[in-house]
Design an enzyme around this catalytic site. Structure first.
Site, PDB file in Angstrom:
ATOM      1  N   ASP A 176       2.822  -1.447   0.790  1.00  0.00           N
ATOM      2  CA  ASP A 176       3.562  -1.435  -0.339  1.00  0.00           C
ATOM      3  C   ASP A 176       4.009  -0.419  -0.265  1.00  0.00           C
ATOM      4  OD1 ASP A 176       5.386  -1.990  -2.171  1.00  0.00           O
ATOM      5  OD2 ASP A 176       3.312  -1.582  -3.476  1.00  0.00           O
ATOM      6  N   GLU A 202       6.991  -3.835   2.816  1.00  0.00           N
ATOM      7  CA  GLU A 202       8.282  -4.696   2.431  1.00  0.00           C
ATOM      8  C   GLU A 202       9.435  -3.962   2.154  1.00  0.00           C
ATOM      9  OE1 GLU A 202       6.853  -5.322  -2.185  1.00  0.00           O
ATOM     10  OE2 GLU A 202       8.410  -4.140  -2.333  1.00  0.00           O
ATOM     11  N   ASP A 241      -0.192  -2.034  -6.860  1.00  0.00           N
ATOM     12  CA  ASP A 241       0.245  -1.183  -5.336  1.00  0.00           C
ATOM     13  C   ASP A 241      -0.801  -2.598  -4.524  1.00  0.00           C
ATOM     14  OD1 ASP A 241       2.783   0.112  -6.096  1.00  0.00           O
ATOM     15  OD2 ASP A 241       0.985   1.459  -6.841  1.00  0.00           O
TER      16      ASP A 241
END
Length: 177
Positions: free
Chosen positions: A8, A72, A144
């Protein structure tokens, strides 16, 4: 069996999550955050932040020897400057994976949430809860890190779907043409 490194990306904190997929079993190997903020007295320049992210991902690759890398995708932020910095952080992570020869898969945030929670509009707490449940974790991972684990889980589900599709196609009788 595959070890998957999920990421991420962020220009201040980049979450990571590592899982092993053995058939239908998903095993937690590790997670955390790469801190690219520096300190209040000595904040890092953008170039130094990107180096920290690249080096951190490279170190994780060396430590865990993943077979695949999932990250992502950039979403359109309200602030174009933030979107550019996020894109650069993604680039630093992707370069580390590419240099290690890992295949790179990219997933939209809505797709990751859909795969893990069941709805693309899930919030961070819902993602954390489902990641804990799916990986049988005793403690809630940092937001996160949970997002990165969700990326890895999304990739694992996608891999399984593609394998099943390929097996189904191979098992179908061929018609005469």
């Amino acid at each position: 069996m595959a070890i998957i490194l999920g990421v991420d990306p962020g220009s201040r904190l980049t979450g990571y999550g590592i899982i092993r997929q053995q058939g239908n079993q998903l095993i937690y190997l590790g997670s955390g955050c790469i801190n690219a903020q520096g300190t209040a007295k000595a904040p890092l320049s953008l170039a130094d932040k990107l180096r920290v992210i690249h080096d951190g991902i490279s170190e994780l690759i060396t430590q865990f020897q993943p077979d695949e890398f999932a990250i992502e995708q950039v979403f359109m932020a309200r602030n174009p400057d933030s979107a550019l910095k996020l894109g650069q952080a993604r680039g630093a992570a992707i370069v580390a994976a590419a240099r290690a020869g890992l295949p790179v898969a990219e997933y939209a945030a809505r797709l990751v949430k859909q795969a893990v929670v069941g709805t693309g509009g899930a919030d961070k707490v819902q993602v954390q809860h489902m990641v804990m449940s799916m990986l049988k974790l005793q403690h809630r991972p940092q937001a996160d890190a949970a997002d990165a684990l969700a990326v890895a889980l999304c990739h694992a589900h996608t891999r399984t779907s593609k394998i099943l599709q390929a097996q189904t196609l191979q098992a179908q009788p061929r018609g005469r043409g």
